[in-house]
Design an enzyme around this catalytic site. Structure first.
Site, short mmCIF file in Angstrom:
data_model
loop_
_atom_site.label_atom_id
_atom_site.label_comp_id
_atom_site.label_asym_id
_atom_site.label_seq_id
_atom_site.Cartn_x
_atom_site.Cartn_y
_atom_site.Cartn_z
N ALA A 148 0.79 -1.35 0.11
CA ALA A 148 -0.04 -0.12 0.00
C ALA A 148 1.02 1.30 -0.10
O ALA A 148 2.18 1.23 0.35
CB ALA A 148 -0.83 -0.02 1.14
N GLY A 169 0.72 -5.17 0.89
CA GLY A 169 -0.28 -5.11 0.39
C GLY A 169 0.06 -5.63 -1.18
O GLY A 169 -1.12 -6.26 -1.85
N1 CAA Z 1 4.73 3.26 -0.74
C1 CAA Z 1 5.08 4.18 -1.26
N2 CAA Z 1 6.21 4.71 -1.90
C2 CAA Z 1 6.93 3.51 -1.88
C3 CAA Z 1 6.68 2.15 -1.42
C4 CAA Z 1 5.42 2.11 -0.76
N3 CAA Z 1 4.77 0.96 -0.12
N4 CAA Z 1 7.49 1.33 -1.80
C5 CAA Z 1 8.59 1.92 -2.33
N5 CAA Z 1 8.14 3.05 -2.42
C6 CAA Z 1 8.88 4.28 -3.30
C7 CAA Z 1 10.03 4.61 -2.69
O1 CAA Z 1 9.78 5.60 -1.36
C8 CAA Z 1 10.98 5.53 -3.62
O2 CAA Z 1 10.51 6.56 -3.90
P1 CAA Z 1 11.66 7.88 -4.29
O3 CAA Z 1 12.41 7.31 -5.38
O4 CAA Z 1 10.53 8.95 -4.49
O5 CAA Z 1 12.38 7.67 -2.95
C9 CAA Z 1 10.65 4.47 -4.79
O6 CAA Z 1 9.39 3.81 -4.54
C10 CAA Z 1 11.88 3.39 -5.17
O7 CAA Z 1 11.93 2.51 -3.81
P2 CAA Z 1 13.53 2.39 -2.88
O8 CAA Z 1 14.43 3.65 -3.39
O9 CAA Z 1 13.22 2.18 -1.57
O10 CAA Z 1 13.89 1.14 -3.76
P3 CAA Z 1 14.73 0.03 -3.25
O11 CAA Z 1 15.26 -0.63 -4.43
O12 CAA Z 1 16.00 0.70 -2.55
O13 CAA Z 1 13.80 -0.77 -2.08
C11 CAA Z 1 11.86 -1.93 -1.48
C12 CAA Z 1 12.70 -1.43 -2.65
C13 CAA Z 1 12.44 -2.99 -0.56
C14 CAA Z 1 10.55 -2.64 -2.01
C15 CAA Z 1 11.60 -0.70 -0.42
O14 CAA Z 1 11.29 0.34 -1.29
C16 CAA Z 1 10.66 -0.95 0.50
O15 CAA Z 1 10.88 -1.38 1.75
N6 CAA Z 1 9.30 -0.37 0.27
C17 CAA Z 1 8.37 -0.43 1.20
C18 CAA Z 1 7.74 -1.92 1.41
C19 CAA Z 1 6.64 -1.80 2.49
O16 CAA Z 1 6.94 -1.49 3.68
N7 CAA Z 1 5.40 -2.43 2.20
C20 CAA Z 1 4.31 -2.35 2.86
C21 CAA Z 1 3.40 -1.24 2.93
S1 CAA Z 1 2.01 -1.03 4.31
C22 CAA Z 1 0.87 -2.14 3.54
O17 CAA Z 1 0.89 -2.53 2.41
C23 CAA Z 1 -0.12 -2.19 4.47
C24 CAA Z 1 -1.22 -3.44 4.09
O18 CAA Z 1 -1.19 -4.37 4.53
C25 CAA Z 1 -2.23 -2.95 2.93
#
Ligand code: CAA
Length: 258
Positions: A65, A109
């Site tokens: 999400a 998500g």
């Molecule tokens: N929401 C919003 N933005 C996100 C995102 C998310 N879930 N995941 C990645 N992005 C964005 C990053 O903020 C980044 O944006 P900028 O370029 O503007 O900084 C861009 O996507 C690229 O991401 P990274 O620079 O972090 O890329 P990476 O290769 O270093 O890492 C990743 C990739 C491991 C997927 C890392 O982005 C990450 O950990 N993302 C979050 C994962 C997460 O926590 N997901 C759970 C969300 S909560 C949820 O889903 C609740 C539910 O149950 C419904």
């Protein structure tokens, strides 16, 4: 139909949806989820479509999400707007089979979306996880429940409590992925599976999906009873007459989807 956060198109009898927020790792914001629902309902209502494929890109199926959308939510914002339920639950209402073709990250998500689909085909680089605990929350789109039911209590606890990721091979062993293929074969494989399903009798396909899903909602004896009733009802289908006649006459069946 032109969308902002997804692409939707048909290839033969397959509806193909590509999540399209590559800069945000396909983070699932409300607009994307609303468009996904619209596209899926459209394919579900289209007699020319027999199966649906959802995919992302090579780096991410979906990284969860959209955190930027919900970071300042209050309890009332989430509760009053029925966050998640309002635009994620439609996936469960789609009656045709949905295949998730997963490459790269399927986190939070994103993993929950994959688990809402009927078949998950993973590329070798796929990574699955529920890292919400890192953000100070729990999974919120069914992750705790579907992981415990589809994989096991131990995997659900392990993934949800440590935030670690599973690779594709582990996810297949755990039971949430049905096939693992090389990245460059992912779409060919997913489309071939969808194409095969879409070639069968549509009512039979829909009834099988409904019957398998009953297994997660009821007891074994009730589920078997439900299956038996569905099985009996299939003798009213033209496609049952055609399918069995074709076998006896040693030819390919020509299903009319009725
Ligand atoms: N929401 C919003 N933005 C996100 C995102 C998310 N879930 N995941 C990645 N992005 C964005 C990053 O903020 C980044 O944006 P900028 O370029 O503007 O900084 C861009 O996507 C690229 O991401 P990274 O620079 O972090 O890329 P990476 O290769 O270093 O890492 C990743 C990739 C491991 C997927 C890392 O982005 C990450 O950990 N993302 C979050 C994962 C997460 O926590 N997901 C759970 C969300 S909560 C949820 O889903 C609740 C539910 O149950 C419904």
């Amino acid at each position: 139909m032109a969308y902002e956060c997804i692409h939707a198109t048909t290839r033969g009898r397959v509806g193909l949806i590509t999540l399209n927020r590559p800069k945000q790792m396909n983070a699932l914001n409300p607009k994307l989820m609303q468009e996904l629902g619209e596209a899926m309902y459209g394919f579900d209502a289209d007699d020319g479509v027999g199966a649906i494929v959802i995919t992302g890109n090579d780096k991410a199926f979906a990284a969860g999400a959209d955190i930027t959308v919900m970071k300042n939510y209050s309890y009332m914002d989430a509760f009053r707007s029925n966050y998640i339920t309002r635009d994620w639950e439609h996936i469960r209402n789609v009656r045709k089979p949905v295949i998730a073709a997963v490459a790269g990250y399927a986190l939070g998500g994103g993993n929950e979306l994959a688990m809402m689909c009927d078949i998950v085909i993973a590329a070798e680089n796929a990574k699955f996880g529920q890292p919400e605990i890192n953000l100070g929350v729990s999974p919120g789109a069914g992750g705790t429940q579907r992981l415990a039911r589809f994989a096991s209590k131990a995997k659900a606890m392990d993934l949800c409590l440590t935030a670690r990721m599973m690779d594709a091979a582990e996810a297949e062993r755990a039971g949430i992925v049905s096939r693992v293929v090389p990245l460059d074969k992912l779409m060919d494989e997913a489309m071939a599976v969808a194409d095969k399903i879409a070639g069968y009798s549509l009512p039979v396909v829909m009834m099988i999906k409904e019957t398998v899903n009953r297994a997660y909602e009821t007891t074994l004896s009730e589920g078997v009873h439900y299956e038996r009733r569905i099985f009996h009802s299939m003798f009213s289908l033209d496609d049952q007459k055609e399918g069995m006649a074709a076998f006896v006459e040693k030819r390919k069946p020509d299903f009319k989807h009725r």
